[in-house]
Design an enzyme around this catalytic site. Structure first.
Site, PDB file in Angstrom:
ATOM      1  N   HIS A  88       0.860  -1.196   0.000  1.00 36.81           N
ATOM      2  CA  HIS A  88       0.000   0.000   0.000  1.00 36.81           C
ATOM      3  C   HIS A  88       0.887   1.234   0.000  1.00 36.81           C
ATOM      4  O   HIS A  88       2.093   1.147   0.180  1.00 36.81           O
ATOM      5  CB  HIS A  88      -0.986  -0.002   1.166  1.00 36.81           C
ATOM      6  CG  HIS A  88      -0.386   0.145   2.533  1.00 36.81           C
ATOM      7  ND1 HIS A  88       0.427  -0.814   3.111  1.00 36.81           N
ATOM      8  CD2 HIS A  88      -0.484   1.134   3.461  1.00 36.81           C
ATOM      9  CE1 HIS A  88       0.797  -0.417   4.322  1.00 36.81           C
ATOM     10  NE2 HIS A  88       0.272   0.762   4.560  1.00 36.81           N
ATOM     11  N   HIS A 116       1.446   3.982   1.809  1.00 35.60           N
ATOM     12  CA  HIS A 116       2.001   4.780   2.909  1.00 35.60           C
ATOM     13  C   HIS A 116       3.537   4.807   2.864  1.00 35.60           C
ATOM     14  O   HIS A 116       4.177   3.787   2.609  1.00 35.60           O
ATOM     15  CB  HIS A 116       1.528   4.221   4.259  1.00 35.60           C
ATOM     16  CG  HIS A 116       0.093   4.545   4.548  1.00 35.60           C
ATOM     17  ND1 HIS A 116      -0.679   3.820   5.423  1.00 35.60           N
ATOM     18  CD2 HIS A 116      -0.706   5.529   4.071  1.00 35.60           C
ATOM     19  CE1 HIS A 116      -1.899   4.343   5.483  1.00 35.60           C
ATOM     20  NE2 HIS A 116      -1.943   5.385   4.659  1.00 35.60           N
ATOM     21  N   ASP A 140       5.800   4.855   5.069  1.00 38.40           N
ATOM     22  CA  ASP A 140       6.570   3.949   5.934  1.00 38.40           C
ATOM     23  C   ASP A 140       6.671   2.543   5.336  1.00 38.40           C
ATOM     24  O   ASP A 140       7.292   1.654   5.929  1.00 38.40           O
ATOM     25  CB  ASP A 140       6.011   3.918   7.370  1.00 38.40           C
ATOM     26  CG  ASP A 140       4.584   3.402   7.466  1.00 38.40           C
ATOM     27  OD1 ASP A 140       3.756   3.752   6.601  1.00 38.40           O
ATOM     28  OD2 ASP A 140       4.289   2.647   8.417  1.00 38.40           O
ATOM     29  N   HIS A 141       6.085   2.355   4.142  1.00 38.97           N
ATOM     30  CA  HIS A 141       6.204   1.080   3.433  1.00 38.97           C
ATOM     31  C   HIS A 141       6.796   1.238   2.034  1.00 38.97           C
ATOM     32  O   HIS A 141       7.120   0.250   1.392  1.00 38.97           O
ATOM     33  CB  HIS A 141       4.833   0.393   3.323  1.00 38.97           C
ATOM     34  CG  HIS A 141       4.208   0.124   4.663  1.00 38.97           C
ATOM     35  ND1 HIS A 141       4.188  -1.117   5.240  1.00 38.97           N
ATOM     36  CD2 HIS A 141       3.633   0.955   5.563  1.00 38.97           C
ATOM     37  CE1 HIS A 141       3.605  -1.042   6.436  1.00 38.97           C
ATOM     38  NE2 HIS A 141       3.257   0.208   6.653  1.00 38.97           N
ATOM     39  N   HIS A 148      -7.550  -0.265   5.417  1.00 35.66           N
ATOM     40  CA  HIS A 148      -6.498   0.620   5.940  1.00 35.66           C
ATOM     41  C   HIS A 148      -6.213   1.706   4.901  1.00 35.66           C
ATOM     42  O   HIS A 148      -6.233   2.901   5.203  1.00 35.66           O
ATOM     43  CB  HIS A 148      -5.260  -0.218   6.235  1.00 35.66           C
ATOM     44  CG  HIS A 148      -4.063   0.559   6.690  1.00 35.66           C
ATOM     45  ND1 HIS A 148      -4.005   1.180   7.914  1.00 35.66           N
ATOM     46  CD2 HIS A 148      -2.886   0.817   6.080  1.00 35.66           C
ATOM     47  CE1 HIS A 148      -2.827   1.784   8.038  1.00 35.66           C
ATOM     48  NE2 HIS A 148      -2.131   1.584   6.933  1.00 35.66           N
ATOM     49  N   ASP A 152      -0.554  -3.778   6.724  1.00 39.64           N
ATOM     50  CA  ASP A 152      -1.369  -3.082   7.722  1.00 39.64           C
ATOM     51  C   ASP A 152      -2.847  -3.468   7.637  1.00 39.64           C
ATOM     52  O   ASP A 152      -3.718  -2.705   8.047  1.00 39.64           O
ATOM     53  CB  ASP A 152      -1.185  -1.567   7.579  1.00 39.64           C
ATOM     54  CG  ASP A 152       0.241  -1.141   7.893  1.00 39.64           C
ATOM     55  OD1 ASP A 152       1.069  -2.009   8.218  1.00 39.64           O
ATOM     56  OD2 ASP A 152       0.543   0.070   7.797  1.00 39.64           O
ATOM     57  N   HIS A 179       3.907  -4.149  11.140  1.00 41.17           N
ATOM     58  CA  HIS A 179       4.390  -3.416  12.321  1.00 41.17           C
ATOM     59  C   HIS A 179       4.469  -4.318  13.545  1.00 41.17           C
ATOM     60  O   HIS A 179       3.696  -5.278  13.665  1.00 41.17           O
ATOM     61  CB  HIS A 179       3.446  -2.251  12.676  1.00 41.17           C
ATOM     62  CG  HIS A 179       3.439  -1.141  11.677  1.00 41.17           C
ATOM     63  ND1 HIS A 179       4.250  -0.028  11.783  1.00 41.17           N
ATOM     64  CD2 HIS A 179       2.720  -0.971  10.539  1.00 41.17           C
ATOM     65  CE1 HIS A 179       4.023   0.783  10.767  1.00 41.17           C
ATOM     66  NE2 HIS A 179       3.097   0.237   9.987  1.00 41.17           N
TER      67      HIS A 179
HETATM   68 FE    FE Z   1       2.325   1.146   8.198  1.00 40.34          FE
HETATM   69 ZN    ZN Z   2       0.026   1.882   6.456  1.00 41.48          ZN
END
Ligand code: FE
Ligand code: ZN
Length: 261
Positions: free
Chosen positions: A62, A64, A66-67, A120, A139, A177
């Site tokens: 996805h 985001h 942080d990925h 998400h 996530d 996570h």
């Molecule tokens: Fe995340």
């Molecule tokens: Zn995420």
């Protein structure tokens, strides 16, 4: 037929990325890299080298950051290709191959079936390598938890989770996570009479105190202990005063309480 080799790589505060290698062909991939340097360092330590560069594929779940924030640098430095969700193709840096429900993604000779798992984010996908019993769901489903509903409804997320619930109990759940300790405390508050959950929560405390990851978990233990997968459970329903509600509503209420916890 040998299974994927899988290395877990903690990064940032609590993110996990995963290094994958198909032993039959030597093809190497990385799931959800927010940075490039640590990926290349770990690959060198492992002495893994892809076919066309250090890595061959990035597998994005996805959009985001942080990925995905490591995608472009890794692509530039290794010449790898990027696979990711078709529904988020505008937002996945460097995407070459767009995937959606029912597609097969091949990493060497190992194939992942793709599930659309929105909730998400609107286009979140999950990768299921069935012959390696490995699910990369980022996530969507966490150990003892699930992702926040940033771009989807409770109904949508519950449908996504039901797709994952249909997979075999032995499936290893590789999530995005390390949230398991806080998830365990919340789960216990929602489902205090669940002895399997109490035992798992104690184990999670121990592992985190020792600085060890709690990931991957088995889908079977998630089914038994993760309240987000158990909205039909009578104990949880009566605790929430929702005996007559449908599963998606109970799920939504559990999610709402976690958001406020
Ligand atoms: Fe995340
Ligand atoms: Zn995420």
């Amino acid at each position: 037929m040998s299974s994927l080799q899988i290395e877990i790589l903690p990064v940032l505060n609590d993110n996990y990325m995963y290094l994958l290698r198909d032993p039959a062909t030597g093809v190497v991939g990385v799931v959800d890299p927010p940075v490039a340097g640590p990926v290349l360092e770990r690959l060198a330590e492992l002495d893994w080298r892809g076919k066309q560069g250090e890595i061959d594929w990035i597998l994005s779940t996805h959009h985001h950051p942080d990925h995905t924030a490591g995608n472009l640098e890794l692509k530039e430095r290794t010449g790898c290709q990027v696979a990711g969700p078709a529904a988020e193709r505008e937002r996945i840096p460097g995407i070459d191959v767009a995937l959606s429900e029912g597609d097969l993604f091949s990493l060497g000779e190992r194939a992942a079936r793709i599930f659309d798992t929105p909730g998400h984010t609107a286009g979140h996908i999950s990768y299921w390598f069935d012959d390696s019993q490995a699910l990369f769901c980022a996530d969507t489903l966490f150990a003892l938890g699930c992702g926040r509903l940033f771009e989807g409804s409770a109904e949508q997320m519950w449908l996504s989770l039901q797709k994952l619930l249909a997979l075999p109990n032995e499936t290893l759940v590789y999530c995005g996570h390390e949230y398991t300790l806080s998830n365990a405390r919340f789960a216990t508050s929602i489902d205090p009479d669940n002895s399997a959950l109490a035992a798992r929560a104690a184990e999670v405390e121990k592992r985190r105190q020792a600085g060890e990851p709690t990931v991957p978990s088995r889908l079977g233990e998630e089914k038994a202990t993760n309240p987000f997968l158990r909205p039909f459970d009578e104990g949880i329903r009566s605790r929430l005063g929702m005996q007559e509600a449908d599963d998606a509503e109970v799920f939504g209420e559990i999610r709402r309480r976690k958001d406020e916890a």
